[in-house]
Design an enzyme around this catalytic site. Structure first.
Site, PDB file in Angstrom:
ATOM      1  N   SER A  14      47.784  35.631  51.174  1.00  0.00           N
ATOM      2  CA  SER A  14      46.598  36.407  51.269  1.00  0.00           C
ATOM      3  C   SER A  14      45.285  35.696  52.238  1.00  0.00           C
ATOM      4  O   SER A  14      44.751  36.061  53.024  1.00  0.00           O
ATOM      5  CB  SER A  14      46.050  36.888  50.061  1.00  0.00           C
ATOM      6  OG  SER A  14      46.969  37.526  49.246  1.00  0.00           O
ATOM      7  N   GLY A  15      44.971  34.316  51.532  1.00  0.00           N
ATOM      8  CA  GLY A  15      43.816  33.601  52.003  1.00  0.00           C
ATOM      9  C   GLY A  15      44.639  33.046  53.350  1.00  0.00           C
ATOM     10  O   GLY A  15      43.579  33.196  54.396  1.00  0.00           O
ATOM     11  N   THR A  42      52.388  35.461  47.191  1.00  0.00           N
ATOM     12  CA  THR A  42      52.204  35.750  45.964  1.00  0.00           C
ATOM     13  C   THR A  42      52.071  37.254  45.805  1.00  0.00           C
ATOM     14  O   THR A  42      52.757  38.034  45.175  1.00  0.00           O
ATOM     15  CB  THR A  42      51.818  34.860  45.019  1.00  0.00           C
ATOM     16  OG1 THR A  42      52.123  33.435  45.178  1.00  0.00           O
ATOM     17  CG2 THR A  42      51.649  35.330  43.731  1.00  0.00           C
ATOM     18  N   CYS A  43      50.797  37.344  46.167  1.00  0.00           N
ATOM     19  CA  CYS A  43      50.292  39.029  46.030  1.00  0.00           C
ATOM     20  C   CYS A  43      51.267  40.018  46.475  1.00  0.00           C
ATOM     21  O   CYS A  43      51.743  40.850  45.750  1.00  0.00           O
ATOM     22  CB  CYS A  43      49.024  38.924  46.673  1.00  0.00           C
ATOM     23  SG  CYS A  43      48.482  40.808  46.780  1.00  0.00           S
ATOM     24  N   CYS A  48      50.868  40.891  42.783  1.00  0.00           N
ATOM     25  CA  CYS A  48      50.059  42.235  42.752  1.00  0.00           C
ATOM     26  C   CYS A  48      50.933  43.367  42.922  1.00  0.00           C
ATOM     27  O   CYS A  48      50.629  44.607  42.271  1.00  0.00           O
ATOM     28  CB  CYS A  48      48.630  42.202  43.263  1.00  0.00           C
ATOM     29  SG  CYS A  48      48.006  40.334  43.528  1.00  0.00           S
ATOM     30  N   LYS A  51      53.932  44.268  40.983  1.00  0.00           N
ATOM     31  CA  LYS A  51      53.649  44.431  39.833  1.00  0.00           C
ATOM     32  C   LYS A  51      52.999  45.809  39.443  1.00  0.00           C
ATOM     33  O   LYS A  51      53.499  46.374  38.846  1.00  0.00           O
ATOM     34  CB  LYS A  51      52.779  43.379  39.368  1.00  0.00           C
ATOM     35  CG  LYS A  51      51.965  43.401  38.005  1.00  0.00           C
ATOM     36  CD  LYS A  51      50.759  44.096  37.761  1.00  0.00           C
ATOM     37  CE  LYS A  51      49.783  44.124  38.635  1.00  0.00           C
ATOM     38  NZ  LYS A  51      48.907  42.792  38.284  1.00  0.00           N
ATOM     39  N   TYR A  99      52.352  42.326  57.707  1.00  0.00           N
ATOM     40  CA  TYR A  99      51.650  40.982  57.605  1.00  0.00           C
ATOM     41  C   TYR A  99      52.041  40.133  59.113  1.00  0.00           C
ATOM     42  O   TYR A  99      51.332  39.702  59.591  1.00  0.00           O
ATOM     43  CB  TYR A  99      51.960  40.195  56.403  1.00  0.00           C
ATOM     44  CG  TYR A  99      51.108  40.447  55.427  1.00  0.00           C
ATOM     45  CD1 TYR A  99      50.000  39.539  54.883  1.00  0.00           C
ATOM     46  CD2 TYR A  99      50.931  41.706  54.642  1.00  0.00           C
ATOM     47  CE1 TYR A  99      49.050  39.880  53.890  1.00  0.00           C
ATOM     48  CE2 TYR A  99      50.091  42.042  53.562  1.00  0.00           C
ATOM     49  CZ  TYR A  99      49.005  41.132  53.270  1.00  0.00           C
ATOM     50  OH  TYR A  99      48.242  41.458  52.514  1.00  0.00           O
ATOM     51  N   TYR A 178      46.796  37.128  31.716  1.00  0.00           N
ATOM     52  CA  TYR A 178      46.948  38.446  32.659  1.00  0.00           C
ATOM     53  C   TYR A 178      48.614  38.948  32.607  1.00  0.00           C
ATOM     54  O   TYR A 178      48.867  39.904  32.538  1.00  0.00           O
ATOM     55  CB  TYR A 178      46.575  38.404  33.995  1.00  0.00           C
ATOM     56  CG  TYR A 178      45.245  38.195  34.259  1.00  0.00           C
ATOM     57  CD1 TYR A 178      44.625  39.260  34.979  1.00  0.00           C
ATOM     58  CD2 TYR A 178      44.381  37.327  34.359  1.00  0.00           C
ATOM     59  CE1 TYR A 178      43.387  39.264  35.498  1.00  0.00           C
ATOM     60  CE2 TYR A 178      43.074  37.158  34.480  1.00  0.00           C
ATOM     61  CZ  TYR A 178      42.519  38.208  35.145  1.00  0.00           C
ATOM     62  OH  TYR A 178      41.442  38.282  35.556  1.00  0.00           O
ATOM     63  N   GLU A 182      50.434  42.077  31.039  1.00  0.00           N
ATOM     64  CA  GLU A 182      50.802  43.193  31.886  1.00  0.00           C
ATOM     65  C   GLU A 182      52.441  43.499  31.683  1.00  0.00           C
ATOM     66  O   GLU A 182      52.816  44.666  31.931  1.00  0.00           O
ATOM     67  CB  GLU A 182      50.372  42.614  33.427  1.00  0.00           C
ATOM     68  CG  GLU A 182      49.039  42.842  33.597  1.00  0.00           C
ATOM     69  CD  GLU A 182      48.475  42.489  34.947  1.00  0.00           C
ATOM     70  OE1 GLU A 182      47.289  42.826  35.387  1.00  0.00           O
ATOM     71  OE2 GLU A 182      49.109  42.077  35.700  1.00  0.00           O
ATOM     72  N   ARG A 205      42.344  35.721  26.334  1.00  0.00           N
ATOM     73  CA  ARG A 205      41.299  34.716  26.106  1.00  0.00           C
ATOM     74  C   ARG A 205      40.315  34.650  27.196  1.00  0.00           C
ATOM     75  O   ARG A 205      40.578  34.607  28.290  1.00  0.00           O
ATOM     76  CB  ARG A 205      41.953  33.302  25.785  1.00  0.00           C
ATOM     77  CG  ARG A 205      40.811  32.221  25.431  1.00  0.00           C
ATOM     78  CD  ARG A 205      41.348  30.934  24.791  1.00  0.00           C
ATOM     79  NE  ARG A 205      42.247  30.424  26.019  1.00  0.00           N
ATOM     80  CZ  ARG A 205      41.731  29.671  26.881  1.00  0.00           C
ATOM     81  NH1 ARG A 205      40.502  29.172  26.889  1.00  0.00           N
ATOM     82  NH2 ARG A 205      42.684  29.175  27.658  1.00  0.00           N
ATOM     83  N   GLY A 261      50.730  30.471  32.573  1.00  0.00           N
ATOM     84  CA  GLY A 261      49.828  30.048  33.523  1.00  0.00           C
ATOM     85  C   GLY A 261      50.566  29.736  34.619  1.00  0.00           C
ATOM     86  O   GLY A 261      51.684  29.593  34.860  1.00  0.00           O
ATOM     87  N   ALA A 340      40.751  43.391  37.400  1.00  0.00           N
ATOM     88  CA  ALA A 340      41.333  44.592  36.337  1.00  0.00           C
ATOM     89  C   ALA A 340      42.640  43.810  35.892  1.00  0.00           C
ATOM     90  O   ALA A 340      43.454  42.974  36.734  1.00  0.00           O
ATOM     91  CB  ALA A 340      41.552  45.678  37.022  1.00  0.00           C
ATOM     92  N   HIS A 434      30.536  65.413  35.979  1.00  0.00           N
ATOM     93  CA  HIS A 434      31.264  66.101  34.733  1.00  0.00           C
ATOM     94  C   HIS A 434      31.957  67.004  35.415  1.00  0.00           C
ATOM     95  O   HIS A 434      32.081  67.505  36.410  1.00  0.00           O
ATOM     96  CB  HIS A 434      29.692  66.755  34.191  1.00  0.00           C
ATOM     97  CG  HIS A 434      30.467  67.417  32.796  1.00  0.00           C
ATOM     98  ND1 HIS A 434      30.658  66.472  31.695  1.00  0.00           N
ATOM     99  CD2 HIS A 434      30.594  68.621  32.542  1.00  0.00           C
ATOM    100  CE1 HIS A 434      31.144  67.370  30.642  1.00  0.00           C
ATOM    101  NE2 HIS A 434      31.226  68.609  31.306  1.00  0.00           N
ATOM    102  N   GLU A 439      31.390  59.323  33.428  1.00  0.00           N
ATOM    103  CA  GLU A 439      29.871  59.682  33.013  1.00  0.00           C
ATOM    104  C   GLU A 439      29.445  58.984  31.916  1.00  0.00           C
ATOM    105  O   GLU A 439      28.406  59.039  31.844  1.00  0.00           O
ATOM    106  CB  GLU A 439      30.019  61.087  33.020  1.00  0.00           C
ATOM    107  CG  GLU A 439      30.806  61.977  31.864  1.00  0.00           C
ATOM    108  CD  GLU A 439      30.445  63.552  31.708  1.00  0.00           C
ATOM    109  OE1 GLU A 439      29.465  63.742  31.766  1.00  0.00           O
ATOM    110  OE2 GLU A 439      31.550  64.016  31.800  1.00  0.00           O
TER     111      GLU A 439
END
Ligand code: NDP
Length: 451
Positions: A14-15, A42-43, A48, A51, A99, A178, A182, A205, A261, A340, A434, A439
């Site tokens: 990504s970067g 990775t993403c 991501c 996943k 990409y 995470y 997940e 944590r 990790g 998220a 609503h 809301e």
């Protein structure tokens, strides 16, 4: 001195991809990028994106159950992992192509090879070639870390989970972050009997405690066997599967997933010899402009271990390229980054947890806990939790936390307000939409706790 390129990027995640494209766009710079694996990093390839597609796949049994409650005469049938995996692979290939196409379209020269640093302006490619560049950007990301327990080689990581030949009947997921949380939910949703082992008192944590408790209670309600203060000491192959020796005894599983990790990919790049500072976690140490101790060498994304999220790496790469090649200096802002966790239920969060805020300020905590209309009608017990942590003195919303369906979508929008410095009264002045779940965020009248 004449260089082959103005910028050489190591790493096509990504970067790196964002930095390369921005630097090369409108002919600003002559850019090359080296990637030893699949373009996207990775993403896109092993994080991501696959996943999230697995999250979607795993939600269908619940949706079909709900559909029946809503009057649809549907039956679930079995999950065809092979069918899903083939479609997943096709989608990743499509994204990888996009990409690559984006880079080519911007005029970036691609080397499908590993690259390492030789000196402050030279990289060596795995085929023996050497290439020089005025600037070098390291965007090599991270990789899963597995503790060195006996039999660790019998475990897989999130890198391998997308390539399984078949889904296991019994899975042990180790970790409480995470990725572990997940995948515990994903595998459980796909019909796997899941045991999650976490060494501490409560998973996730660092996040808001009330939210963690709500997520855990729902995960357990969904059938995940969560073992807390639990350790896996060894793995061995037995006749009935992989035997995990744990603090509570030995147990057999068909699959053991370690999500304990990730570590930065800095080894073997030639960084130390060059004088690039490496931190205690193996990360490249950079300043706010992502510059290392060697002025021509920069680094962005997980390899710098700041906030290890794709959108953060993208910002860091973009800021670097605009600053060095676009005449528009700016720095990536690491404050109030929303994220998220795609557990079931989903968790969206921005800002301070109640516990972290209380250390800094006198606070008011507003909560709404309710059964949402859609699942209530279907007869499910699911609860949504929404929470605002407010400073008593400034009235600013210091933290916003949502546990429930579409929490990731909702927190993105709430994050704009929180980032702008919205007060509780700003939330209150906003008229509700609503009937929605969101809301509740603008209709919390009385604090649940003041201190
Ligand atoms: P995390 O750092 O989030 O979690 C690691 C977990 O492994 C923790 O529960 C930790 O326990 C445990 N652990 C660490 N070492 C050991 C050990 N030796 N033995 C047993 N348990 C251990 O890492 P993840 O791998 O889950 O994710 C890496 C990063 O990727 C995340 O921090 C996040 O930045 C990013 N990510 C983001 C996602 C998203 O935005 N939805 C999804 C996936 C990843 P303890 O708590 O005790 O330290």
């Amino acid at each position: 001195m004449d260089f082959d390129f103005d910028l050489f990027v190591i790493g096509g995640g990504s970067g790196g991809v964002r930095a390369a494209r921005i630097a090369a766009s409108e002919g600003r710079a002559r850019v090359a990028l080296a990637e030893e694996s699949r373009m996207g990093g990775t993403c896109v390839i092993r994080g991501c994106v696959p996943k999230k597609l697995m999250v979607y796949a795993s939600e269908y049994p619940g949706l079909m159950q709900d559909a029946r409650a809503y009057g649809w005469q549907v039956s679930s049938g079995a999950f065809d992992w092979g069918h899903f995996r083939a479609r997943l692979e096709a989608e990743l290939t499509r994204l990888e192509g996009a990409y690559r196409g984006g880079l080519k379209g911007a005029g970036v020269t691609i080397f499908d090879l590993r690259a390492t640093l030789v000196d402050a302006h030279t990289v060596a490619l795995a085929d023996g070639r050497r290439v020089t560049a005025k600037h070098i950007l390291i965007a090599t990301g991270g990789r899963p870390f597995v503790p060195a327990i006996p039999g660790a080689e019998l475990a897989i990581t999130s890198n391998e989970i997308f390539h399984l030949d078949a889904l296991p009947a019994r899975a042990l997921v180790v970790g409480g972050g995470y990725i572990a949380s997940e995948f515990a939910c994903i595998l459980n949703g796909l019909g796997v009997k899941v045991t999650q082992s976490y060494r501490g008192a409560q998973i996730l944590r660092g996040f808001d405690e009330e939210c963690r408790a709500q997520i855990v209670s729902a995960m357990q309600g969904n059938g995940i066997d969560l073992r807390l203060s639990h350790e896996v000491t060894a793995l061995r192959q037995g006749a009935e599967g992989i035997i995990a020796e744990t603090s509570t005894g030995a147990e057999a599983f068909d699959l053991v997933l370690y999500a304990t990790g990730r570590v930065p990919n800095t080894a073997g790049l030639g960084l130390e010899a060059l004088g690039v500072e490496i931190g205690t976690r193996g990360q490249i140490v950079v300043d706010a402009h992502s510059q290392t101790a060697v002025p021509s060498v920069f680094a962005v994304g997980d390899v710098t271990d700041r906030i290890n999220l794709t959108p953060v790496a993208i910002r860091e790469g973009h800021a670097f390229a605009d600053t060095i090649f676009g005449g528009k200096p700016w720095q990536a802002d690491h404050d109030l980054v929303a994220s998220a966790v795609f557990t079931q239920p989903e968790f969206g969060t921005v800002g301070l947890s109640e516990e972290a805020a209380r250390v800094q300020d006198k606070i008011e905590v507003y909560t709404a806990s309710f059964r949402p209309m859609q699942s209530l009608f279907a007869g499910r017990e699911d609860r949504v939790l929404m929470k605002l942590v407010v400073s008593q003195s400034s009235r600013r919303v210091l933290g916003c936390h949502i546990v429930g369906p579409a929490a990731g979508e909702m927190i993105q929008l709430a994050a704009i307000a929180v980032k702008m410095g919205a007060t509780k009264e700003d939330f209150d002045r906003t008229v509700a939409v609503h009937p929605t779940m969101a809301e509740e965020l603008v209709t919390m009248r009385k604090p649940s706790r003041v201190d």
